[in-house]
Design an enzyme around this catalytic site. Structure first.
Site, short mmCIF file in Angstrom:
data_model
loop_
_atom_site.label_atom_id
_atom_site.label_comp_id
_atom_site.label_asym_id
_atom_site.label_seq_id
_atom_site.Cartn_x
_atom_site.Cartn_y
_atom_site.Cartn_z
N TYR A 135 1.02 -2.68 -10.73
CA TYR A 135 1.12 -1.41 -10.01
C TYR A 135 1.25 -0.21 -10.95
CZ TYR A 135 1.60 -4.01 -5.65
OH TYR A 135 1.37 -4.82 -4.57
N PHE B 242 7.74 5.71 -4.36
CA PHE B 242 7.80 4.36 -3.79
C PHE B 242 7.66 3.25 -4.83
CE2 PHE B 242 3.41 5.86 -3.48
CZ PHE B 242 2.70 4.83 -4.08
N ARG C 1 -12.16 -5.62 1.38
CA ARG C 1 -11.36 -4.45 1.80
C ARG C 1 -11.52 -4.22 3.31
NH1 ARG C 1 -7.62 -2.47 -1.43
NH2 ARG C 1 -7.89 -0.43 -0.52
N THR D 29 -4.69 0.13 4.59
CA THR D 29 -3.40 -0.17 3.95
C THR D 29 -2.25 -0.01 4.94
OG1 THR D 29 -4.27 0.55 1.83
CG2 THR D 29 -1.89 0.46 2.03
N ARG E 146 -4.70 -7.02 8.41
CA ARG E 146 -3.55 -6.14 8.65
C ARG E 146 -3.47 -5.70 10.11
NH1 ARG E 146 -4.94 -3.14 3.16
NH2 ARG E 146 -3.66 -4.35 1.72
N ASN F 75 2.53 -5.24 4.32
CA ASN F 75 1.16 -5.28 4.86
C ASN F 75 0.37 -6.51 4.45
OD1 ASN F 75 0.56 -4.59 2.23
ND2 ASN F 75 -0.42 -2.65 2.73
N HIS G 292 -2.93 -7.88 -0.69
CA HIS G 292 -3.46 -6.88 -1.62
C HIS G 292 -4.86 -7.31 -2.01
CE1 HIS G 292 -4.00 -4.34 -5.15
NE2 HIS G 292 -4.50 -5.42 -5.72
N GLU H 59 -7.02 -6.50 -12.75
CA GLU H 59 -6.02 -7.30 -12.05
C GLU H 59 -6.20 -8.79 -12.31
OE1 GLU H 59 -5.28 -4.07 -8.48
OE2 GLU H 59 -6.52 -5.82 -8.06
#
Length: 149
Positions: free
Chosen positions: A49, A57, A85, A91, A102, A112, A115, A126
């Site tokens: 992240y 956050f 996606r 999101t 979701r 949620n 990822h 990633e």
């Protein structure tokens, strides 16, 4: 073929949604080439992240993602980044279309379920956090010709 990184977050694992989520991607015709069940270290989470460092956050996001086990996965398929996606949904679950992961299972933006990489470049970054190249399995799917040209 394009690859992407998908992670079932702690809430998805705790709620017993791992099989359902994997099944959706398999049924779509995507190929699983790597998977790990693990608990992220704080260092891994902060690296994952990194683009959110300094945002209000960030600390809560890191604390949440290390709070329980996750399922880290590498999937392969035609246009998989954009298609996955769409399959995940927005999101914010309140804005996620019905039928998306979701939209079906998540209630709160902070929980949620899943990822997914937002671009091929993010996927590459990633995937390198979670997998060594020899941990991704190259294999031929016999039905691939029935899925894509």
């Amino acid at each position: 073929m394009e690859r992407t990184y998908l992670m079932i977050k702690p809430d998805g694992v705790q709620r017993g949604l791992v099989g359902e989520i994997i099944s959706r991607f398999e049924k779509k015709g995507f190929k699983l080439v790597g998977m790990k069940f693990l608990r992220l270290t704080r260092e891994m989470a902060e690296k994952h992240y990194a683009e959110h460092v300094g945002k209000p956050f960030f600390a809560g996001l890191v604390d949440y993602i290390i709070s329980g086990p996750v399922v880290a996965m590498c999937w392969e398929g035609k246009d998989i980044v954009s298609v996955s996606r769409e399959m995940m949904g927005a999101t914010n679950p309140a804005k996620a279309a019905p039928g998306t992961i979701r939209g079906t299972y998540a209630v709160d933006i902070g929980r949620n379920i899943i990822h997914g990489s937002d671009s091929p470049a993010s996927a590459e970054r990633e995937l390198a956090i979670y997998f060594q190249s020899d941990e991704l399995v190259e294999w031929d799917r016999t039905l691939q010709g029935w899925l894509t040209e």
